[in-house]
Each structure stands twice: as C-alpha cells, then as structure tokens.
Write a protein that holds these residues in place. Structure first.
Motif, PDB file in Angstrom:
ATOM      1  N   VAL A  34       0.841  -1.200   0.000  1.00 35.12           N
ATOM      2  CA  VAL A  34       0.000   0.000   0.000  1.00 35.12           C
ATOM      3  C   VAL A  34       0.875   1.248   0.000  1.00 35.12           C
ATOM      4  CG1 VAL A  34      -1.756   1.292   1.281  1.00 35.12           C
ATOM      5  CG2 VAL A  34      -1.877  -1.213   1.170  1.00 35.12           C
ATOM      6  N   VAL A  35       1.939   1.233   0.804  1.00 34.77           N
ATOM      7  CA  VAL A  35       2.875   2.366   0.833  1.00 34.77           C
ATOM      8  C   VAL A  35       3.527   2.546  -0.526  1.00 34.77           C
ATOM      9  CG1 VAL A  35       5.072   3.156   1.814  1.00 34.77           C
ATOM     10  CG2 VAL A  35       3.323   2.171   3.310  1.00 34.77           C
ATOM     11  N   ARG A  36       3.899   1.454  -1.145  1.00 26.75           N
ATOM     12  CA  ARG A  36       4.613   1.504  -2.423  1.00 26.75           C
ATOM     13  C   ARG A  36       3.727   2.032  -3.548  1.00 26.75           C
ATOM     14  NH1 ARG A  36       5.888  -3.458  -2.482  1.00 26.75           N
ATOM     15  NH2 ARG A  36       7.928  -3.217  -1.474  1.00 26.75           N
ATOM     16  N   THR A  37       2.460   1.606  -3.592  1.00 29.33           N
ATOM     17  CA  THR A  37       1.565   1.979  -4.694  1.00 29.33           C
ATOM     18  C   THR A  37       0.720   3.211  -4.398  1.00 29.33           C
ATOM     19  OG1 THR A  37      -0.219   0.556  -3.890  1.00 29.33           O
ATOM     20  CG2 THR A  37       1.417  -0.442  -5.372  1.00 29.33           C
ATOM     21  N   GLY A  38       0.491   3.461  -3.099  1.00 33.43           N
ATOM     22  CA  GLY A  38      -0.393   4.555  -2.732  1.00 33.43           C
ATOM     23  C   GLY A  38      -1.855   4.256  -2.971  1.00 33.43           C
ATOM     24  N   ALA A  39      -2.178   3.030  -3.350  1.00 36.33           N
ATOM     25  CA  ALA A  39      -3.562   2.643  -3.641  1.00 36.33           C
ATOM     26  C   ALA A  39      -4.159   1.914  -2.449  1.00 36.33           C
ATOM     27  CB  ALA A  39      -3.602   1.740  -4.863  1.00 36.33           C
ATOM     28  N   LEU A  40      -5.329   2.342  -1.997  1.00 30.99           N
ATOM     29  CA  LEU A  40      -5.998   1.725  -0.863  1.00 30.99           C
ATOM     30  C   LEU A  40      -7.011   0.689  -1.344  1.00 30.99           C
ATOM     31  CD1 LEU A  40      -6.709   4.811   1.437  1.00 30.99           C
ATOM     32  CD2 LEU A  40      -4.914   3.093   1.698  1.00 30.99           C
ATOM     33  N   PRO A  41      -6.849  -0.571  -0.931  1.00 33.64           N
ATOM     34  CA  PRO A  41      -7.834  -1.588  -1.318  1.00 33.64           C
ATOM     35  C   PRO A  41      -9.161  -1.352  -0.600  1.00 33.64           C
ATOM     36  CG  PRO A  41      -5.759  -2.563  -0.542  1.00 33.64           C
ATOM     37  CD  PRO A  41      -5.736  -1.120  -0.168  1.00 33.64           C
ATOM     38  N   GLU A  42     -10.180  -2.071  -1.015  1.00 29.62           N
ATOM     39  CA  GLU A  42     -11.456  -2.021  -0.313  1.00 29.62           C
ATOM     40  C   GLU A  42     -11.290  -2.624   1.078  1.00 29.62           C
ATOM     41  OE1 GLU A  42     -14.500  -3.897  -2.548  1.00 29.62           O
ATOM     42  OE2 GLU A  42     -14.381  -2.479  -4.227  1.00 29.62           O
ATOM     43  N   THR A  43     -12.141  -2.209   1.998  1.00 26.38           N
ATOM     44  CA  THR A  43     -12.052  -2.713   3.371  1.00 26.38           C
ATOM     45  C   THR A  43     -13.303  -3.498   3.746  1.00 26.38           C
ATOM     46  OG1 THR A  43     -12.967  -0.640   4.236  1.00 26.38           O
ATOM     47  CG2 THR A  43     -10.557  -0.822   4.099  1.00 26.38           C
ATOM     48  N   GLY A  44     -13.119  -4.389   4.736  1.00 30.09           N
ATOM     49  CA  GLY A  44     -14.205  -5.211   5.221  1.00 30.09           C
ATOM     50  C   GLY A  44     -14.845  -4.646   6.476  1.00 30.09           C
ATOM     51  N   PRO A  45     -15.691  -5.419   7.135  1.00 30.11           N
ATOM     52  CA  PRO A  45     -16.382  -4.967   8.354  1.00 30.11           C
ATOM     53  C   PRO A  45     -15.397  -4.647   9.466  1.00 30.11           C
ATOM     54  CG  PRO A  45     -17.385  -6.963   7.474  1.00 30.11           C
ATOM     55  CD  PRO A  45     -16.116  -6.761   6.716  1.00 30.11           C
ATOM     56  N   PRO A  46     -15.717  -3.677  10.338  1.00 33.28           N
ATOM     57  CA  PRO A  46     -14.781  -3.259  11.383  1.00 33.28           C
ATOM     58  C   PRO A  46     -14.569  -4.334  12.442  1.00 33.28           C
ATOM     59  CG  PRO A  46     -16.904  -2.184  11.672  1.00 33.28           C
ATOM     60  CD  PRO A  46     -16.964  -2.894  10.355  1.00 33.28           C
ATOM     61  N   VAL A  47     -13.339  -4.371  12.965  1.00 30.47           N
ATOM     62  CA  VAL A  47     -12.966  -5.249  14.068  1.00 30.47           C
ATOM     63  C   VAL A  47     -12.493  -4.354  15.203  1.00 30.47           C
ATOM     64  CG1 VAL A  47     -11.449  -7.104  14.849  1.00 30.47           C
ATOM     65  CG2 VAL A  47     -12.261  -7.061  12.474  1.00 30.47           C
ATOM     66  N   PRO A  48     -13.069  -4.466  16.411  1.00 31.43           N
ATOM     67  CA  PRO A  48     -12.653  -3.600  17.524  1.00 31.43           C
ATOM     68  C   PRO A  48     -11.157  -3.743  17.826  1.00 31.43           C
ATOM     69  CG  PRO A  48     -14.683  -4.759  18.070  1.00 31.43           C
ATOM     70  CD  PRO A  48     -14.179  -5.359  16.789  1.00 31.43           C
TER      71      PRO A  48
END
Length: 311
Positions: A34-48
C-alpha cells in the motif's frame, strides 16, 4: 488516515483505523505494498481494536536513525563523556546510523532485557516512512516522498553502547535488539495542519515510565525538518518505499540518559523487568511496552593479543 498491521485470530492482516476499530484490507494485503503503490484496497467490516494485537505497521527494508535534537545531544554527551555542549560537527548535517530492520516491536509487545545489559533506556522519536523512491533529492522535493509517520522507540542498552562505541564506530549490540514502531502509520496529509511557519511539524511528545511523566517536548524542536533528513539520506543513495527515517530522540527527558547527564546520577534509574514505558505523540497515538527478563549472553572470548606475523 491511519493504517495498521495486526493479528486477529492468529491471522496477520492490515487495514485502516478509525473510531476504535480497524477495517481490514483483503487477505494477503501487505501494508508495504500500500505504501509503495499509494492505492488503498477495499475494506471489510470493522474489528474492535480491543480484539487485535497491533504489529509494527511495516517491515522496513532499511532503518536510519538520526540525531536531530540539539538538547538530546547535549544531555547524552554529558552523560557518556562528561563533556558539555554540542560538537560543532553536529551542526554541519543531520547524522544518522543504520539500525536493525528485523528487530521491530509492536505497540504493546513486551521487550526482553537484552543479554548482558544493566542500563536499559528508551528513546522517544517520530519516524518518517518513505512512499516514493528517489535519490539526490532537494529538501523542497523530499516532502512528496514521505508517505507517513509513526512513533519510533529506539531502545538502548546504554552500558553496552558506551563500551562498544569506544572502538570508534557506531552502536551495534547496544541498539539492535528492539525498536518499537507503531501504533500505526499516519499518512502525511493528516499531520499537515500541525506544520508551523518554519515548516516543522509541531507535535507534542510525552514519555512516561510506570505512569510517571519523565519527558515532554515538541517535535518542532528538531534542528532540521524531516524533509532535510530525507534529502540528506538520499545523497548519493537511493531511498525505497518503506524505508524508515527516525527523527532522533527528543529533548527534555526523551530518554533517561539525557536526564542522567543533567543530574549527574542515574536518576530515574535504568529500566528493569516489570517497568512499562509509554510514549505518546500528538496526532499519531500511543505505544506502551513492558520490560521482561531476557536471556544470558552467549560467551564470546576477547580478541587475542599476539605478535604480528607476515608472509
């Protein structure tokens, strides 16, 4: 944005952090990508956050640790050699040494006492993480190569460090056993509102040992802004995504050795098993590590002294 790497149900994941939870990226995503590409993937449901164990945000390709706080240099120099003031050479350029990229410790992990150490110390720092590759960068270009920032605790075995540096090289076994990185990686844009008129990030820094505040400083007291550190590191060398550049230890109690130098005695005392060090940086977060017993040193004999022979 805050990006974390963590363990959840024995699975290593990474994702975004907000509102007391982490939203995971797809399985197999590595934060360094993510740091290398700067692209943020989709995210899933939150985990506390209470259900996860935070790991170092990235596994850095390299780690450079600078010494950019004048007050720290002054105090530690007095502690180590008894000399006052700051060496004139310090003002020439931001000096650094290479640390161990394989010794990263998570935000709340225990830290074993290093073998043979009787004077363990913490060091409160902030680190910049490189996002774009580059070499021979001018300071005005360097800001665009910083992906984000994280807390950096450069743990130090002061007794080992003091002895080995008499050889005339940088620290080795006094430094390479542990470095806390965390609790997450904060993207550079999130900290821009904290930048002062001189271009420095004005962030409050606080160090506590067993709940007692021993140090408090501002990141803007650095002798150089991070852009200058990046530019100097890139001179004649190529920086790569994920490279970590530590600011160096802040002043006014950013480590115990500085306080020892000013007081003329080891007060507060060196860290011991059971002690907990908590470091907080405004705009980034908090890391808190407890010291635990370590292992005995493996014996290595002293060098032999002998008459030189020649072929």
């Amino acid at each position: 944005m805050r990006l974390a790497t963590y363990l959840h149900r024995d699975v290593r994941r990474c994702g975004t952090v907000a509102d007391g939870a982490v939203r995971p990226f797809p399985d197999g995503t590595d934060l360094l990508d993510v740091v290398r590409t700067g692209a943020l993937p989709e995210t899933g449901p939150p985990v506390p956050l209470a259900e996860i164990r935070l790991l170092p945000p990235i596994e850095p390709p390299s780690v450079r640790d600078f010494v950019a706080f004048e007050e720290h240099v002054e105090g530690v120099r007095r502690s180590v050699s008894g000399e006052s003031g700051v060496p004139d050479a310090w003002y020439d350029a931001p000096a650094f040494y290479f640390s161990n990229p394989h010794a990263m410790v998570g935000a709340h992990d225990d830290v074993p006492l290093p073998p043979g150490c009787r004077a363990l110390d913490f060091e409160l720092e902030v680190a910049a993480v490189i996002g774009r590759p580059g070499s021979d960068l001018a300071p005005e270009r360097a800001r665009g190569h910083i992906f984000g920032y994280t807390i950096f605790n450069d743990w130090s075995a002061r007794d080992l460090q003091s002895r080995e540096m008499q050889v005339g090289l940088g620290p080795c076994k006094g430094k390479d056993f542990a470095t806390t990185l965390g609790p997450w990686l904060v993207t550079a844009d999130e900290l821009e509102p904290h930048r002062d008129a001189d271009g420095f990030l004005r962030l409050g820094l606080t160090a506590e040992v067993n709940g007692q505040t021993v140090g408090r400083d501002l990141l803007s007291n650095m002798g150089w802004p991070f852009e200058d550190l990046v530019a100097h590191a890139s001179r004649g060398a190529r920086l790569r995504p994920g490279d970590v550049l530590g600011s160096g230890t802040c002043g006014n109690g950013g480590c115990l050795a500085e306080l020892w130098g000013r007081a003329g005695e080891r007060n507060p005392p060196p860290l011991k098993p059971g002690d907990t060090v908590t470091l907080t940086v405004e705009g980034i977060g908090t890391v808190s590590n407890t010291i635990v017993p370590g292992t005995a040193p493996v014996p290595v004999p002293r060098a032999r002294k002998r008459t030189r022979q020649r072929p």
